[in-house]
Scaffold this active site. Structure first.
Site, mmCIF file in Angstrom:
data_model
loop_
_atom_site.group_PDB
_atom_site.id
_atom_site.type_symbol
_atom_site.label_atom_id
_atom_site.label_comp_id
_atom_site.label_asym_id
_atom_site.label_seq_id
_atom_site.Cartn_x
_atom_site.Cartn_y
_atom_site.Cartn_z
ATOM 1 N N ASP A 15 24.762 -46.399 35.704
ATOM 2 C CA ASP A 15 24.646 -46.824 37.102
ATOM 3 C C ASP A 15 25.893 -47.509 37.627
ATOM 4 O O ASP A 15 25.966 -48.737 37.706
ATOM 5 C CB ASP A 15 23.434 -47.749 37.263
ATOM 6 C CG ASP A 15 22.145 -47.038 36.911
ATOM 7 O OD1 ASP A 15 22.156 -45.789 36.874
ATOM 8 O OD2 ASP A 15 21.137 -47.715 36.675
ATOM 9 N N ASP A 69 17.251 -40.515 29.675
ATOM 10 C CA ASP A 69 17.683 -41.756 30.329
ATOM 11 C C ASP A 69 16.942 -42.929 29.667
ATOM 12 O O ASP A 69 16.039 -42.718 28.848
ATOM 13 C CB ASP A 69 17.322 -41.647 31.821
ATOM 14 C CG ASP A 69 17.872 -42.782 32.671
ATOM 15 O OD1 ASP A 69 18.856 -43.422 32.266
ATOM 16 O OD2 ASP A 69 17.307 -43.021 33.756
ATOM 17 N N GLU A 86 18.179 -47.052 25.734
ATOM 18 C CA GLU A 86 18.902 -48.126 24.997
ATOM 19 C C GLU A 86 18.013 -48.799 23.968
ATOM 20 O O GLU A 86 18.559 -49.262 22.958
ATOM 21 C CB GLU A 86 19.438 -49.157 26.001
ATOM 22 C CG GLU A 86 20.449 -48.599 26.976
ATOM 23 C CD GLU A 86 19.890 -47.587 27.959
ATOM 24 O OE1 GLU A 86 18.707 -47.705 28.317
ATOM 25 O OE2 GLU A 86 20.626 -46.666 28.342
HETATM 26 O O1 MIG Z 1 16.671 -47.765 36.442
HETATM 27 O O2 MIG Z 1 15.589 -42.304 36.696
HETATM 28 O O3 MIG Z 1 20.950 -44.391 35.175
HETATM 29 O O4 MIG Z 1 20.808 -42.133 36.772
HETATM 30 O O5 MIG Z 1 18.620 -41.889 38.500
HETATM 31 C C1 MIG Z 1 16.818 -46.559 37.075
HETATM 32 C C2 MIG Z 1 16.098 -43.087 37.732
HETATM 33 C C3 MIG Z 1 16.429 -45.425 36.136
HETATM 34 C C4 MIG Z 1 18.697 -44.916 35.702
HETATM 35 C C5 MIG Z 1 19.717 -43.851 35.581
HETATM 36 C C6 MIG Z 1 19.849 -43.136 36.885
HETATM 37 C C7 MIG Z 1 18.520 -42.540 37.263
HETATM 38 C C8 MIG Z 1 17.468 -43.647 37.370
HETATM 39 N N1 MIG Z 1 17.414 -44.382 36.120
#
Ligand code: MIG
Length: 885
Positions: free
Chosen positions: A557, A481, A484
């Site tokens: 999200d 995650d 980017e």
């Molecule tokens: O800014 O890890 O898209 O699926 O649960 C939140 C916590 C950070 C973003 C991900 C989301 C995940 C969350 N992450």
């Protein structure tokens, strides 16, 4: 921004046709800018199977410009072009088979690509070729007579305004160490007015005209609660655009990983047609023309023109360059249960047990960032997860898996081994002053691993070794995650462009590749931890062209609102067309709390989409499928079971994606390229070539309007097994129980006869074939089968690839790929023939080899024309025939 100042018009570039050289690999020549006199080197080559590549770089750059590495799977095989014409101001080269001709006009510089006399694409015909050559910083320049002029009209003030050497974003100052370096060019697509692609954004399927608004942007960003209908790019980018007209599909793949803008404008132009007789005057008709302008902040121009001519050809061509979808382990096509967060071992156990109690299949439970010790990835919160191995052993007994999150930022903490090792080895991205770049993220102050460095990727992948990653087992898989990368309080919530990577490349050059590289490192690490034996599963949020080779992506999200369910369809279709078949959206919507009806509708849609995961935000209420009353639980259970029963078909589709680059989820127009009414359809889609799915995306819907395309097609209701009246637009009544799904006549779909607790429980469950007849009373379909988890299918050819053909009232099972062998005791138990004309008198089955014929029990439903054959016990493994008399 600067580039936008260049308006369409006569190009200032002129080709120097005296400089033309032709080799086995390419045609090269130079072009010159009439004002600044800077020479650019143009290189054109033809790559096997209808791809042309155009590269433009400075002939003598001050230093090398960035060329995207690691995205192309190999140096493409080129074909020799031949010079077919060279006269004053014009050069024509042809492909070996003479199907294609490339015409280069010298002044102004322009190129045109023709296929058998039809102009498909022209380049720089609007004069928008733009190339900022690298320069010495103003302070280093010696005032010579020659550049005095330049110096005066590019006075300091003006330079700053245009952001040549530095640019301000709010409180951020971006210092451009190498000055301005942007590139751009225009392409005109002749006869096309439907364009698709360039994910990722929360937008419709068809790309829109940008002439009166913002350009489409390809710049990977973490945008929490991204808005619907926005041209801004979200987490991932694939710079591939597809254009379609009834008899042709073309593609433009702009290989550049810096911030990129795409402007699109479609118009009608007059086409002169030469009339038959000379006496008649030339007639005119209006034909569409789409101009596409690509602009990138940096790098070179490196563009692949994919000439199709069909959409499936484009997918193959793109895969030939960037690779195909990795074949997912079978478990990962099951249902995934995620939440931010499943709190502790007890919680995991309870949720897992809940699925059994409520008799709902699922394969994977997920742990989000809170499972770690203070957001130090590769560790466990010792209080909440005291014995992670034991927890995994319990899951293993249930034949289920675990996925944990591993983000790319690393907590600044000298006692954290991952940090201290990476720091010592110099593995972090640097800031412009050469210090480790520090940003704020979940753990607080964090550094970012430089995945563009192969050594860092190797080291990172090694962190997944069972010995190194304490508490991990071989049922643990990974979620990347925030890649980017997301940097809290960073410019646009990401890393500053002047940060410095491996080989001194600025972040601006590599930005869109960051997530691609993290997923690559993770997937390769998971493969290595199994000594090369097991297929990995890695979900990533950020991606680029080629990410399909490393696993799955999801749309980030989204929000628990009806509009997000609806837009998830075109979003997933767009990602799929860009080569990434394994994609999905958070079921239920990540942010907020869905009303039960929305949740139910989302499960029903997700069950027929490639990656199927329920997920919810920390602040959302708990959302396990059984929390919304008996009736809703029942409907969700049914939706998930339908998914599991469908897995043989889905897995076969993934095999096709893996071997033949066919997208699993596809827009209607790809299957019906000649039917204009399908070109913009985005509220329904095809899953493979056999199923048409129309999710219900409106509250309290009583009916939906479904387009069943193709006047010569027969469509069947997938559940009622009944033939639909006629193709066209139909009003289909719906209840909350399920969503409309149709099987196309002429196809055979392999299913399991029932669902079990997880995919691994279903290995020996028998098969059922749905044979849907077309107007000729024929049908054809496939089944791919292997162990579902290893690379033996590849290295040892341990697989079965079967074909089912229905022709002249005989259903036969034969082998599609003789090179594959896989032993299974599984049988085909049941066959349902849809649209069978009349009650048969007898049905016999006969396995090839043993030659014995046996009578088959059948029932025929005169109302639906469905013929059901039961108790077949025909081996999946063997050739056999069923004759209906
Ligand atoms: O800014 O890890 O898209 O699926 O649960 C939140 C916590 C950070 C973003 C991900 C989301 C995940 C969350 N992450």
């Amino acid at each position: 921004r600067r580039q936008k100042l260049l308006r369409p018009g006569k190009s200032l570039y002129r080709a120097l046709l005296d400089s033309v050289t032709l080799s086995d690999e390419n045609v090269k020549f130079q072009i010159i800018h009439e004002e600044n006199k800077v020479l650019l080197q143009v290189e054109v080559c033809e790559i096997e199977s209808n791809i042309f590549r155009l590269k433009i770089d400075e002939a003598a750059p001050l230093r090398a410009r960035y060329k995207v590495p690691d995205v192309l799977i190999k140096e493409p095989t080129t074909q020799r072009l031949s010079m077919s014409q060279k006269e004053a101001g014009i050069l024509v080269v042809s492909s070996v088979n003479e199907d294609y001709r490339l015409k280069v006009t010298a002044n102004p510089f322009e190129m045109e690509l023709q296929s058998k006399g039809e102009t498909v694409l022209s380049m720089n015909s609007n004069g928008l070729l733009y190339f900022e050559h690298l320069q010495q910083p103003p302070s280093d320049r010696k005032p010579t007579a020659e550049n005095e002029d330049a110096a005066s009209d590019s006075s300091k003030e003006k330079q700053e305004n245009l952001g040549l050497w530095q640019e301000k974003f709010g409180s951020f100052l971006d210092i451009k160490a190498h000055g301005p370096s942007s590139v751009g060019m225009d392409f005109s697509l002749h006869g096309f007015d439907h364009v698709y692609g360039i994910p990722q954004r929360t937008e419709a399927l068809l790309l829109k005209n940008t002439s009166d608004g913002d350009a489409y942007r390809l710049y990977n960003l973490d945008i929490f609660g991204h808005k619907i209908h926005d041209k801004i790019g979200i987490y991932g980018s694939v710079p591939l655009l597809l254009a379609h007209k009834p008899n042709r599909t073309s593609g433009i793949f702009w290989l550049n990983s810096s911030e990129t803008l795409v402007d699109i404008s479609t118009k009608a132009v007059a086409e002169h047609m030469l009339s038959g007789s000379a006496a008649e005057t030339a007639k005119q008709r209006a034909v569409p023309l789409t101009d596409v302008r690509w602009m990138s902040e940096s790098g070179i121009i490196d563009v692949f023109l994919l000439m199709g001519p069909t959409a499936f050809d484009i997918f193959k061509q793109f895969a030939q360059l960037t690779g195909t979808q990795a074949l997912p382990p079978l478990f990962s096509l099951g249902y995934h249960q995620c939440r931010w967060n499943y709190e502790d071992e007890q919680d995991v156990k309870a949720v897992d047990a809940g699925f059994d109690e409520h008799d709902i299949p699922y394969d994977v439970i997920w742990l989000d960032i809170e499972h770690t010790d203070g957001k130090r990835y590769f560790t466990w919160d010792k209080k909440k997860f005291q014995n992670p191995r034991k927890m995994q052993e319990q899951l293993r007994k249930k034949k289920r898996k675990l996925v944990v999150i591993v983000d790319p930022h690393v907590k600044v903490d000298p006692t954290y081994t991952l940090y201290s090792q990476a720091k010592d080895k110099g593995y972090f991205v640097k800031d412009r002053n050469g210090q480790d770049f520090e940003g704020i993220c979940w753990p607080g102050s964090s550094c970012y691993l430089d995945f563009t460095n192969p050594e860092v990727r190797r080291w990172y992948g090694d962190q997944f070794a069972f010995k190194t990653y304490k508490g991990s087992t071989n049922i643990l898989f990974v979620w990347n995650d925030m890649n980017e990368p997301s940097v809290f309080r960073g410019a646009e919530l990401t890393m500053q462009k002047d940060a410095v990577h491996y080989n001194n490349w600025e972040h601006r050059e590599v930005h869109n590749l960051y997530g691609f590289y993290q997923q690559m490192a993770t997937a390769e690490g998971l493969i290595r931890r199994s000594s090369g034996k097991e297929r990995p599963f890695v979900l990533t949020r950020s991606f680029f062209a080629g990410s399909q080779k490393y696993g799955a992506v999801w749309t980030g999200d989204n929000t628990a609102e009806w509009g997000y369910l609806k837009i998830s369809i075109p979003m997933l279709l767009t990602i799929s067309m860009a080569g990434i078949s394994f994609c999905g959206a958070d079921v239920g919507g990540f942010i907020g709390d869905p009303e039960p009806e929305l949740l139910v509708r989302w499960y029903q849609a997700g069950a027929y989409q490639p990656f199927f995961r329920g997920h919810s935000n920390m602040k959302s209420k708990r959302r396990e499928p059984w929390l919304f009353g008996e009736k809703n639980t029942q409907i969700i259970r049914e939706a998930i079971r339908e998914r599991y029963v469908l897995l043989p078909y889905l897995y076969t589709l993934f095999y096709r994606a893996h071997t033949a680059a066919e997208p699993v989820m596809r827009p209607l127009w790809i299957e019906f390229p000649g039917k204009i009414e399908t070109f913009g359809v985005e509220n329904e889609y095809m899953l493979g070539n056999a199923l048409l799915v129309h999710p219900v995306t409106e509250r309290e819907a009583r009916a939906v309007s479904v387009l069943l395309p193709g006047s010569e097609e027969i469509w069947y209701d997938f559940r009622k097994l009944k033939r639909m009246e006629d193709p066209g637009i139909l009003k289909i009544p719906v209840t909350l129980e399920n969503i409309p799904v149709f099987q196309r006549g002429g196809t055979v779909i392999p299913l399991k006869t029932r669902a079990e607790k997880s995919t691994e429980w279903m290995t020996d469950i028998s098969y059922e074939l749905h044979v849907a007849l077309d107007t000729e009373a024929c049908a054809i379909g496939e089944l791919y089968l292997d162990d579902g988890h290893s690379f033996q299918y590849l290295h040892k050819k341990q697989f079965l690839y079967r074909k089912f053909t229905f022709h002249k009232n005989i259903l036969s099972s034969s082998c599609t790929d003789e090179s594959g062998q896989y032993h299974t005791t599984c049988v085909v138990e049941q066959v349902i023939v849809l649209g069978f004309g009349q009650q048969p008198t007898s049905v016999t089955a006969c396995s090839k080899g043993n030659g014995k014929e046996k009578e088959v029990v059948f029932t025929y439903d005169t109302k639906t024309s469905a013929l059901t054959l039961e108790n077949l016990a025909l081996s999946v493994y063997a050739d056999w025939e069923i004759c209906i008399n």
